[in-house]
Structure formats: C-alpha cells, structure tokens
Design an enzyme around this catalytic site. Structure first.
Site, PDB file in Angstrom:
ATOM      1  N   SER A 210     -18.221  -5.269  11.520  1.00  0.00           N
ATOM      2  CA  SER A 210     -19.617  -4.691  11.379  1.00  0.00           C
ATOM      3  C   SER A 210     -19.950  -3.730  12.484  1.00  0.00           C
ATOM      4  O   SER A 210     -20.904  -3.191  12.692  1.00  0.00           O
ATOM      5  CB  SER A 210     -20.548  -6.050  11.585  1.00  0.00           C
TER       6      SER A 210
ATOM      7  N   LYS B 230     -29.479  -3.508  17.648  1.00  0.00           N
ATOM      8  CA  LYS B 230     -29.479  -4.019  16.183  1.00  0.00           C
ATOM      9  C   LYS B 230     -30.462  -5.289  16.265  1.00  0.00           C
ATOM     10  O   LYS B 230     -30.815  -5.960  17.262  1.00  0.00           O
ATOM     11  CB  LYS B 230     -27.922  -4.567  15.908  1.00  0.00           C
TER      12      LYS B 230
ATOM     13  N   SER C  84     -22.407  -4.759   9.207  1.00  0.00           N
ATOM     14  CA  SER C  84     -23.926  -4.767   8.978  1.00  0.00           C
ATOM     15  C   SER C  84     -24.498  -3.960   9.778  1.00  0.00           C
ATOM     16  O   SER C  84     -25.909  -3.994   9.843  1.00  0.00           O
ATOM     17  CB  SER C  84     -24.224  -6.025   9.115  1.00  0.00           C
TER      18      SER C  84
END
Length: 351
Positions: free
Chosen positions: A144, A53, A120
C-alpha cells in the site's frame, strides 16, 4: 499571503481529485496560518506540509479509515516525530476501506483519471503527485506504499518493520502493518527518514564501510510482474548480482501471508463489523468471514512463516553478498483502469 493563495488553490483542485478529506477553503486558511507560525519555529522540516492517511490517528482530525464511522484513538509516535521536526499537518488523505483492496472513497489517478492511483494509500500518493504537499504518510500491509507510489509517479519509502512507530495506526494485520511515506523528491524522502525512521543512515554504504551491493531476486518472483524484464535491465546496468534462491518459493510465501492478514483482520475488526454491518462492503465482510474461519493454530503458523521468511531472505542475501534487492513495485506494470474494481495486485510486495 502566498501560502493562503496556494492552499486556496489546493482546495479548488482537490474538489476534482478527492485526495484530501475535508479540505475546504476554511481549512486552507487554517493551514496557511499554521505554516506561517511553524516556519519560524525551526526544525529539520520546519513549515513543511504533510498529508496523513486516514487510518492514522492525528490530533485535531477525525479518523474514519475509509468507512463512515468515527474510529477512536490517539496520535502516535510517528506524527509526534514529524511535528517535532517542524511539520504541519495539511489534511487527512483518502484511503480505501480499512486500508484493504475495495476502492470505494478514493479519487482518480492524477496522471490518468480513468486509472486507479493504487491503494490503499491512494490519497497520500495522489496528494504528492498533485503537488499538494511535499510529503505524505501512508501505511503498508500488502503493497500500500510501493504500489501507489509507482502508479502516481512519486517516491515511496516503506521502512523495515519496527523502524517507525506503529502506535496510532488503525490496525489491519498488526504483524505486517508498517507506516511509510511518499515524497516529491529524494531530498524530501531523506528529510522524512532522518526525522521519523529509527537509526536512519543515508550513506550508500554498509556499517562496515563497503558500497552497497545490489542483487536481483529469483526468476520465479520476477515472472509475476509485467515489469520483470525492465527490472532485469536496470539490474544489469547497476552490475547487480543474482541471488537466485531469494523468493524462489513466492507462491507459498504469498499463501501464508494471506492467511496471516485475513486471520488478523478478522480478530481486529469482526466485532466492529457485527456492530455496524451496513458500514462495510461485501468485500470486507467476506475477508472477515474467511479470516474468522481460520483456526488459531493456522494463524500462528502463518505468523511463524512470515517471521521465518524475513530471516531466510536476510540470510540468503548475506550468503549471496547482496545488501539490496531490486524488484518491481507492481505485478501489472501500469496502473489498472479504475473500472476493474480494485486498486492493483499487491503480489510483488507480499514478502
């Protein structure tokens, strides 16, 4: 040559889905060469590709955390553990702005392109669902990991706070931030846990040897979710007990968590937002404004409430004789349409 063809195909398919950042044919060729070298080096995850990420610093890759700024930082202990186990980093994965709700910069859901992949950690979950990599690393502050995993149909793991190193992560709300992982199979998820999670124990038993006992949280918690009745059916099939007091005051828990996250993100990033106002959305400006207006006393009270909630839930589970709580991953059930302007409601993951 097989790896080169696979990664070249990923580069073409990624152009449609946008899960990976900067994954060009040239990047694919470099990844193939690294896999060929690492697969002969040994290790629990020897040669396994992992996607990271974009709010996690990674040697050899810039970090933008979903905004048009290069954020300084160094690689932390989580990626060092994965590299030591033999992983190679395939690419950075798209994420929402500063790992918050605003969906700008992420691609579509791999299964239903008109819907959100969740946030996210959108690119991390989508990359695994698309078969780009068997593993991906994400972070969770407000659902997330669990929410994108559910929306994209992959396995997700958000370890308990402190079980995975958090250094190297661009902070959002440090009290609640925690790295996690997405995987294509339980076997892959176990391999991640064994390599990256402190005190990992895959046995379906507790330290004193009894089989894990499953429980169901209070109805007040499950009534938040469109999936609540389905979860109850699963719980009945697993002969789960019901510790009725756990999460019975979910509304106040959620309110304290919002104060915590907004207060901490303002203290972490207000200066950056002032310095680069055009780099951030109105949504992020507003959360920083609200958090900046909170007093230090209010923020500290929210931190104490969060710590107390963790302890209270553990105590109530112990009293009920429960080791694991079965809960929904999302409030909505199915992934919302992308046109809704957000990546889903994280309410089920707030505690």
């Amino acid at each position: 040559m097989a790896a080169a063809r696979v990664f070249a195909d990923i580069a073409v398919r990624n152009a449609r889905y946008g899960a990976l950042l900067g994954f060009t044919p040239a990047a694919a060729a470099r990844a193939a060469a690294e896999v060929a070298g690492r697969s002969r080096a040994g290790g629990r995850l020897s040669g396994a590709a992992v996607v990271v990420k974009d709010n996690i610093h990674c040697d050899g890759y810039p970090t933008h955390a979903g905004v048009g700024l290069a954020l300084a930082g160094t690689e932390g202990g989580l990626l060092q553990r994965l590299r030591a186990a033999g992983c190679i980093v395939l690419a950075k994965a798209a994420c929402t702005e500063m790992a918050y709700y605003a969906p700008g910069g992420i691609g579509p859901n791999p299964w239903h392109p008109a819907h959100t992949p969740g946030g996210s950690s959108a690119g991390s979950a989508a990359a695994v669902a698309l078969g780009f990599a068997p593993l991906a690393v994400g972070t969770q502050t407000n659902g997330s990991v669990t929410r994108p995993a559910a929306y994209c149909g992959v396995y997700g793991l958000k370890p308990s706070t402190g079980r995975v190193p958090r250094d190297g992560v661009v902070p959002f709300a440090p009290t609640a931030d925690q790295p996690g992982a997405f995987a294509a199979s339980l076997r892959d998820l176990h391999a991640f846990g064994a390599a990256a999670v402190s005190d990992w124990d895959p046995a379906l038993a507790t330290a004193d040897g009894h089989a894990l006992r499953f429980g169901l949280a209070h109805d007040a918690y499950h009534m938040l979710s469109a999936s609540g009745e389905a979860v109850k059916a699963v719980a009945r099939a697993m002969h789960a007990a019901t510790p009725t007091d756990v999460m019975s005051d979910i509304a106040s828990v959620a309110a304290a968590h919002r104060v915590l996250t907004e207060g901490e993100v303002a203290r972490e990033h207000a200066a950056l937002v002032r310095e680069h106002p055009d780099a951030f959305s109105l949504v992020f400006h507003e959360v920083v404004r609200r958090g900046g207006a909170l007093s230090g006393d209010a923020l500290e009270a929210a931190r104490r409430s969060t710590v107390a909630t963790r302890a209270d839930v553990e105590a109530l589970m112990d009293a009920a004789g429960v080791d694991v709580l079965i809960t929904p991953a999302t409030i909505e059930g199915a992934a919302p349409r992308a046109a809704c302007g957000h990546t889903g409601d994280p309410g089920m993951s707030v505690p």
